[in-house]
Design a protein around this motif. Structure first.
Motif, PDB file in Angstrom:
ATOM      1  N   LYS A  85       0.809  -1.222   0.000  1.00  0.00           N
ATOM      2  CA  LYS A  85       0.000   0.000   0.000  1.00  0.00           C
ATOM      3  C   LYS A  85       0.846   1.277   0.000  1.00  0.00           C
ATOM      4  N   LEU A  86       1.987   1.274   0.665  1.00  0.00           N
ATOM      5  CA  LEU A  86       2.761   2.495   0.853  1.00  0.00           C
ATOM      6  C   LEU A  86       3.187   3.170  -0.451  1.00  0.00           C
ATOM      7  N   PRO A  87       3.528   2.436  -1.528  1.00  0.00           N
ATOM      8  CA  PRO A  87       3.913   3.135  -2.761  1.00  0.00           C
ATOM      9  C   PRO A  87       2.826   4.055  -3.323  1.00  0.00           C
ATOM     10  N   SER A  88       1.562   3.791  -3.033  1.00  0.00           N
ATOM     11  CA  SER A  88       0.491   4.675  -3.506  1.00  0.00           C
ATOM     12  C   SER A  88       0.535   6.028  -2.813  1.00  0.00           C
ATOM     13  N   THR A  89       1.343   6.142  -1.754  1.00  0.00           N
ATOM     14  CA  THR A  89       1.500   7.408  -1.028  1.00  0.00           C
ATOM     15  C   THR A  89       2.831   8.090  -1.329  1.00  0.00           C
ATOM     16  N   GLY A  90       3.655   7.473  -2.178  1.00  0.00           N
ATOM     17  CA  GLY A  90       4.955   8.032  -2.525  1.00  0.00           C
ATOM     18  C   GLY A  90       6.121   7.407  -1.812  1.00  0.00           C
ATOM     19  N   VAL A  91       5.874   6.446  -0.921  1.00  0.00           N
ATOM     20  CA  VAL A  91       6.936   5.802  -0.144  1.00  0.00           C
ATOM     21  C   VAL A  91       7.402   4.549  -0.865  1.00  0.00           C
ATOM     22  N   THR A  92       8.707   4.456  -1.106  1.00  0.00           N
ATOM     23  CA  THR A  92       9.279   3.265  -1.742  1.00  0.00           C
ATOM     24  C   THR A  92      10.234   2.513  -0.822  1.00  0.00           C
ATOM     25  N   THR A  93      10.642   3.142   0.261  1.00  0.00           N
ATOM     26  CA  THR A  93      11.479   2.505   1.283  1.00  0.00           C
ATOM     27  C   THR A  93      10.936   2.895   2.639  1.00  0.00           C
ATOM     28  N   VAL A  94      10.855   1.926   3.552  1.00  0.00           N
ATOM     29  CA  VAL A  94      10.323   2.223   4.876  1.00  0.00           C
ATOM     30  C   VAL A  94      11.210   1.579   5.927  1.00  0.00           C
ATOM     31  N   TYR A  95      11.345   2.274   7.047  1.00  0.00           N
ATOM     32  CA  TYR A  95      11.941   1.702   8.256  1.00  0.00           C
ATOM     33  C   TYR A  95      10.762   1.253   9.137  1.00  0.00           C
ATOM     34  N   PRO A  96      10.411  -0.030   9.159  1.00  0.00           N
ATOM     35  CA  PRO A  96       9.343  -0.461  10.056  1.00  0.00           C
ATOM     36  C   PRO A  96       9.655  -0.033  11.487  1.00  0.00           C
ATOM     37  N   THR A  97       8.739   0.717  12.084  1.00  0.00           N
ATOM     38  CA  THR A  97       8.988   1.328  13.383  1.00  0.00           C
ATOM     39  C   THR A  97       8.215   0.580  14.457  1.00  0.00           C
ATOM     40  N   LEU A  98       8.954   0.044  15.407  1.00  0.00           N
ATOM     41  CA  LEU A  98       8.377  -0.789  16.449  1.00  0.00           C
ATOM     42  C   LEU A  98       8.488  -0.069  17.782  1.00  0.00           C
ATOM     43  N   ALA A  99       7.394  -0.039  18.514  1.00  0.00           N
ATOM     44  CA  ALA A  99       7.350   0.647  19.801  1.00  0.00           C
ATOM     45  C   ALA A  99       6.830  -0.304  20.862  1.00  0.00           C
ATOM     46  N   ILE A 100       7.222  -0.045  22.110  1.00  0.00           N
ATOM     47  CA  ILE A 100       6.651  -0.820  23.197  1.00  0.00           C
ATOM     48  C   ILE A 100       5.210  -0.384  23.394  1.00  0.00           C
ATOM     49  N   LYS A 101       4.375  -1.331  23.718  1.00  0.00           N
ATOM     50  CA  LYS A 101       2.957  -1.061  23.922  1.00  0.00           C
ATOM     51  C   LYS A 101       2.679  -0.850  25.408  1.00  0.00           C
ATOM     52  N   ASN A 102       1.603  -0.148  25.685  1.00  0.00           N
ATOM     53  CA  ASN A 102       1.258   0.143  27.075  1.00  0.00           C
ATOM     54  C   ASN A 102       0.338  -0.889  27.697  1.00  0.00           C
ATOM     55  N   HIS A 103       0.039  -1.944  26.937  1.00  0.00           N
ATOM     56  CA  HIS A 103      -0.864  -2.929  27.528  1.00  0.00           C
ATOM     57  C   HIS A 103      -0.138  -3.679  28.649  1.00  0.00           C
ATOM     58  N   PRO A 104      -0.872  -4.143  29.653  1.00  0.00           N
ATOM     59  CA  PRO A 104      -0.246  -4.683  30.867  1.00  0.00           C
ATOM     60  C   PRO A 104       0.240  -6.121  30.702  1.00  0.00           C
ATOM     61  N   ILE A 105       1.314  -6.271  29.951  1.00  0.00           N
ATOM     62  CA  ILE A 105       1.966  -7.572  29.873  1.00  0.00           C
ATOM     63  C   ILE A 105       3.448  -7.352  30.111  1.00  0.00           C
ATOM     64  N   ASN A 106       4.155  -8.369  30.509  1.00  0.00           N
ATOM     65  CA  ASN A 106       5.574  -8.204  30.788  1.00  0.00           C
ATOM     66  C   ASN A 106       6.445  -8.711  29.651  1.00  0.00           C
ATOM     67  N   GLU A 107       5.827  -8.916  28.475  1.00  0.00           N
ATOM     68  CA  GLU A 107       6.598  -9.365  27.325  1.00  0.00           C
ATOM     69  C   GLU A 107       6.722  -8.266  26.278  1.00  0.00           C
ATOM     70  N   ILE A 108       6.797  -7.007  26.705  1.00  0.00           N
ATOM     71  CA  ILE A 108       6.798  -5.916  25.734  1.00  0.00           C
ATOM     72  C   ILE A 108       8.013  -5.977  24.819  1.00  0.00           C
ATOM     73  N   TYR A 109       9.152  -6.394  25.326  1.00  0.00           N
ATOM     74  CA  TYR A 109      10.345  -6.474  24.490  1.00  0.00           C
ATOM     75  C   TYR A 109      10.328  -7.726  23.621  1.00  0.00           C
ATOM     76  N   GLU A 110       9.766  -8.795  24.145  1.00  0.00           N
ATOM     77  CA  GLU A 110       9.605 -10.004  23.332  1.00  0.00           C
ATOM     78  C   GLU A 110       8.648  -9.758  22.169  1.00  0.00           C
ATOM     79  N   ASP A 111       7.640  -8.904  22.394  1.00  0.00           N
ATOM     80  CA  ASP A 111       6.707  -8.556  21.324  1.00  0.00           C
ATOM     81  C   ASP A 111       7.443  -7.858  20.181  1.00  0.00           C
ATOM     82  N   MET A 112       8.370  -6.973  20.510  1.00  0.00           N
ATOM     83  CA  MET A 112       9.175  -6.314  19.478  1.00  0.00           C
ATOM     84  C   MET A 112      10.009  -7.343  18.722  1.00  0.00           C
ATOM     85  N   ARG A 113      10.613  -8.260  19.451  1.00  0.00           N
ATOM     86  CA  ARG A 113      11.434  -9.295  18.803  1.00  0.00           C
ATOM     87  C   ARG A 113      10.593 -10.150  17.866  1.00  0.00           C
ATOM     88  N   ASP A 114       9.405 -10.532  18.294  1.00  0.00           N
ATOM     89  CA  ASP A 114       8.554 -11.357  17.437  1.00  0.00           C
ATOM     90  C   ASP A 114       8.142 -10.605  16.177  1.00  0.00           C
TER      91      ASP A 114
END
Length: 389
Positions: A85-114
C-alpha cells in the motif's frame, strides 16, 4: 526507459531535464535524451521515492502486531499489505517502526522481537516498499507520561534479544540520554553500526551533548516526546536544536508541531539537518468521533487527528503525500523545501547512498506527483508499481 516533460527534483530545486533508468538504477540525466521508451510526465513533478524512517503502520495494520481491528489477517499478512500500500502514497522505502505497547503484559520487548522475526521473513519475498531497516522507537524512555512498570533496564543483552541477535538490518534504536546507563548503551549501539536516537526524555543540554559525543545522531519527531521547552530549564529539545551532530525528524502536518516551531527549527538547525516523517500508525483513517476497537482500545478522532481518552495525542494520521501537502499549505514551506525534507534529506541524514535522490547510479525508485502531491505513478526498481486511476 526515459521520463520526459517532468519538473525533476535534484539538489533542492526543480530542473527541466530527462531521466533515463532501467531495473539496475538511474542511468542518465540530461536534456533531450533519446533512443528508449518514454513516459511523458506531462509537466508534473518527479521525485526520488520517499524513504519514511518513522512509520508504525497504517490502514488498520501495524508493523507491531495488532488485533485492534478484528479479522484483518495475521501479522505477516498485515506487513505484506502495508508494503504493497505504501507506494500509492509516494513511499518506496520504509523503516518499520516498532514501539513498546502500554498494555499490561511483561513481554513488551519479546513482542518487538517477534515483530522483527515476521518482518525479516517478509523481507525475503515482498512486493512494494522495501522494509530496509528497523527503527526501534524508544523502548527506554524517561519522560513521565511514557513510563510504566514493565520497562526494564537498557542492557546489551536486552538489545540483543530485541533484535533477535542480528544487527545487520537495524537502522535506528532509541534511548533517552538521561536514562540509566544511557552512555554505555549508546556505545554498544554504535559498535553495532546502529544510529542511536534521542527522544522521550527530560535530558539536559549537557546530557544531550554527551550523548552526541558518543554517537547519538538522530532525534525522534522533535518536540513530540520531549519535555516542553521552558526559559528557565535546560531541556532536551534545546539540546537537539543546538547539537549539529543530531539530525531531527519532523512531523509537519501542522498540528503535531506548530508551524512556527517547524520554521524555527529549520532556521536554527538548517535544512540539511532535518527530515520529514509520517509517524503513520494503524489508527490512520478512523472515522470522526469515539472509536472503540476490537481489543477494547478507545480512540477519539476529531478533525482528522487521534487521541486517547486522557487527551494524549497519538502518532500520525496522514499518509506521506497528504502530509507533504500540509507541509506546504499549512506549515507554509515552499515546494523546494518540502522536496528536500521529504525526498532527499531522509537518505542524506541516514547516510543511504543507494537511493533517496535522483542521481546516476542510485536505485530507480521514482515518484511522479501533481501540483498537490497526488501520486500519479510510482516506479520501484525500474518497474511501474503503482499508477493512479
Amino acid at each position: 526507459m526515459i521520463i520526459r516533460n517532468a519538473k525533476v527534483f535534484i539538489d533542492g530545486q526543480f530542473r527541466d531535464t530527462d531521466v533515463r533508468y532501467d531495473s539496475s538504477g538511474i542511468l542518465e540525466i540530461g536534456k533531450d535524451l533519446a533512443g528508449d521508451e518514454v513516459i511523458d510526465a506531462k509537466g508534473n513533478y518527479l521525485y526520488a521515492g520517499m524513504v519514511d524512517a518513522h512509520c508504525h503502520g497504517g490502514f488498520k495494520r501495524a508493523f507491531n502486531f495488532t488485533n485492534a481491528f478484528g479479522d484483518i489477517g495475521n501479522h505477516e499478512e498485515q506487513v505484506r499489505y502495508l508494503l504493497k500500500k505504501l507506494p500509492s502514497t509516494g513511499v518506496t522505502t520504509v523503516y518499520p517502526t516498532l514501539a513498546i505497547k502500554n498494555h499490561p503484559i511483561n513481554e513488551i520487548y519479546e513482542d518487538m522481537r517477534d515483530s522483527v522475526r515476521t518482518i525479516r521473513k517478509v523481507h525475503k519475498d515482498y512486493e512494494g516498499a522495501e522494509p530496509l531497516k528497523f527503527h526501534f522507537e524508544h523502548p527506554f524512555p524517561t519522560l513521565d507520561r511514557y513510563l510504566h512498570e514493565y520497562i526494564r533496564p537498557a542492557t546489551p543483552e536486552r538489545a540483543d534479544m530485541i533484535v533477535d541477535r542480528d544487527y545487520s538490518d537495524v537502522g535506528i534504536f532509541g534511548i533517552a540520554p538521561d536514562y540509566e546507563n544511557a552512555i554505555e548503551f549508546i556505545d554498544y549501539l554504535v559498535s553495532k553500526r546502529v544510529d542511536p536516537e534521542d527522544g522521550y526524555t527530560k535530558a539536559t543540554v549537557a546530557q544531550t551533548r554527551e550523548a552526541a559525543d558518543h554517537g547519538m545522531n538522530q532525534a525522534s519527531h522533535l518536540f513530540n516526546g520531549y519535555q516542553p521547552m521552558h526559559h528557565r530549564i535546560s531541556g532536551p529539545a534545546e539540546g537537539v536544536l543546538l547539537e549539529d551532530r543530531i539530525f531531527a525528524q519532523l512531523t509537519m502536518d501542522g498540528y503535531h508541531v506548530n508551524p512556527d516551531w517547524i520554521k524555527l527549527t529549520l532556521r536554527i538547525k538548517g535544512m540539511d539537518r532535518c527530515y520529514g516523517i509520517t509517524d503513520l500508525s494503524e489508527f490512520s483513517g478512523l472515522p470522526e468521533g469515539r472509536n472503540v476497537l476490537d481489543d477494547g482500545t478507545v480512540i477519539e478522532t476529531h478533525d482528522g487527528y487521534n487521541w486517547r481518552p486522557d487527551g494524549h495525542l497519538l502518532s500520525g494520521n496522514m499518509v506521506a503525500n497528504e502530509i507533504m501537502k500540509c507541509a506546504r499549505d499549512i506549515v507554509g514551506l515552499s515546494m523546494e523545501e518540502v522536496g528536500s525534507l521529504y525526498f532527499e534529506n531522509p537518505a542524506k541524514c541516514l547516510r543511504l547512498n543507494d537511493r533517496g535522490k535522483i542521481e546516476v547510479g542510485r536505485k530507480s525508485d521514482l515518484v511522479i506527483m501533481d501540483q498537490d502531491y497526488k501520486v500519479l505513478k510510482t516506479i520501484i526498481n525500474g518497474e511501474v508499481y503503482y499508477e493512479a486511476d
